[in-house]
Motif scaffolding. Structure first.
Motif, PDB file in Angstrom:
ATOM      1  N   HIS A  10       0.863  -1.189   0.000  1.00  0.00           N
ATOM      2  CA  HIS A  10       0.000   0.000   0.000  1.00  0.00           C
ATOM      3  C   HIS A  10       0.897   1.236   0.000  1.00  0.00           C
ATOM      4  N   PRO A 117      -2.537   1.277  10.448  1.00  0.00           N
ATOM      5  CA  PRO A 117      -3.372   0.080  10.326  1.00  0.00           C
ATOM      6  C   PRO A 117      -3.209  -0.913  11.471  1.00  0.00           C
ATOM      7  N   TYR A 219      -8.495   1.230   4.260  1.00  0.00           N
ATOM      8  CA  TYR A 219      -7.222   0.824   4.863  1.00  0.00           C
ATOM      9  C   TYR A 219      -7.208   1.109   6.360  1.00  0.00           C
TER      10      TYR A 219
END
Length: 313
Positions: A10, A117, A219
C-alpha cells in the motif's frame, strides 16, 4: 518474503508506505520531541499516561503564570494525519499547541491515540473517549484539577483530528459524560467524506485526492461498509442534531480537496435540527491544514487569533 522487502503493498505517499513484508514506514510526523518550557511563550508541557497497558497517553500544556483563583478553559486537541500518521509528541503539534495555549490562555490536553493500520478504526475514537473519561476521573493530573474549568471545555483538531473532535462531540450529546460541559468545537480542515461527490470533488485536478481517499478509508477502517458511514459522512448521521455543544467553528482552505465537505458540514448542521451556532471561515489561497505545516505564516497567525477569540468570547 525477505526481510525489509522493497515491494510495496500500500502506497500512501507522502504519508505512509506499507511493504509486503509487513513493514510500515511513516513519512510524516514520526519525530518525537520532549515536553518542555517553550522559551518564546513560557508555555509548559508534560506527558501523562492515560492507559499504559494499551499505550494511550497525552501531552498537557499550561500557559505561563496561570492563576489558581481563576480557572481557564480546557482545550482537548486531537492531532491529524489521516488516522495513520503523526502523534501528539511530534514537533509539528508541539509548536501548534504551544501557540494555541499561549494565544488563547487555555489549559490543553493533546491526545495521543493509537494509529491504523496496526490499530484500525474505531480504535482512535475509543482511545479519544478514554482520554475524556480520564480528564474527569478522580485521579486526573493536578494541572487539570488546579487550573482547568471543566464547565468550559472545547474540542479541537485538524483533518482526521477534526473528524475525531466532531465524533467525540456527538458522543457527548448522545451518551453524556458527567463532569464535562462541552462549550464548543473547533474543526480545522476536517476530514469528512461521502460516496457521492459534492462541490468541486469531481474536478480534474482533484481526481488524485478522490482516488487517494477511496483507498485510504478502507485501509484505516477495514470494517467499513461504504463511504457514507456516519463517522465519516455526518450528512448520513441520524443523530447529528444531538451534537453535544452549542458553538462550532469550522475553517477550511480554498485549495483543499476537503473544503466542500467542511462547508457542507455547516449546511447540514443548520438543516438537521441542531440548536446551536456554527461559523465557517474560508482562508483564501491556502491548502489543507496549512496552519499546522506553516504556523508562522500570516494566515496561520490570523486563524490562531480567531480560535483564541472563539474560545474566550
Amino acid at each position: 518474503m525477505a526481510a525489509n522487502s522493497v515491494e510495496i503493498l500500500h502506497d500512501f505517499s507522502p504519508l505512509l508506505k506499507h511493504y509486503k513484508d509487513g513493514r510500515i514506514e511513516r513519512l510524516l510526523g514520526d519525530d518525537v520531541v520532549p515536553p518542555s518550557v517553550d522559551p518564546k511563550s513560557g508555555v509548559q508541557s508534560k506527558d501523562v499516561e492515560i492507559s499504559p497497558e494499551i499505550n494511550v497517553s497525552a501531552r498537557l500544556y499550561l500557559p505561563k503564570n496561570p492563576d489558581r483563583s481563576k480557572k481557564l478553559p480546557l482545550l482537548v486537541y486531537f492531532h491529524g494525519g489521516g488516522f495513520f500518521v503523526a502523534s501528539a509528541f511530534s514537533s509539528l503539534y508541539q509548536k501548534q499547541l504551544n501557540l494555541l495555549v499561549a494565544e488563547a490562555n487555555v489549559v490543553a490536553v493533546s491526545v495521543n491515540y493509537r494509529l491504523a493500520p496496526e490499530h484500525p478504526l474505531p480504535i482512535a475514537f475509543e482511545d479519544s473517549w478514554l482520554a475524556l473519561e480520564w480528564i474527569v476521573s478522580a485521579s486526573t493530573d493536578e494541572w487539570i484539577k488546579d487550573y482547568a474549568d471543566l464547565n468550559r471545555v472545547f474540542f479541537g483538531g485538524d483533518s482526521a483530528g477534526g473528524n475525531i473532535a466532531h465524533n467525540m462531540a456527538l458522543r457527548i450529546g448522545t451518551q453524556k459524560l458527567d463532569g464535562i460541559n462541552l462549550y464548543g468545537i473547533i474543526l480545522n480542515c476536517p476530514f469528512f467524506y461521502g460516496k457521492d461527490r459534492i462541490g468541486n470533488e469531481g474536478a480534474d485536478h482533484f481526481i488524485f485526492f478522490k482516488n487517494y481517499n477511496d483507498k485510504l478509508l478502507p485501509y484505516v477502517c477495514p470494517s467499513m461498509s461504504d463511504y457514507d458511514e456516519p463517522w465519516i459522512n455526518p450528512a448520513k448521521d441520524e443523530k447529528l442534531s444531538s451534537l453535544g455543544c452549542k458553538n462550532v467553528l469550522v475553517y477550511v482552505a480554498e485549495k483543499d480537496f476537503l473544503k466542500d465537505r467542511g462547508c457542507y458540514y455547516k449546511e447540514i448542521l443548520s438543516k438537521n435540527g441542531w440548536n446551536g451556532d456554527v461559523e465557517l471561515v474560508e482562508i483564501k489561497g491556502e491548502d489543507h491544514c496549512f496552519n499546522v505545516l506553516y504556523p508562522d505564516s500570516e494566515n496561520a497567525i490570523a486563524i490562531l487569533k480567531k480560535v483564541a477569540s472563539f474560545i474566550n468570547e
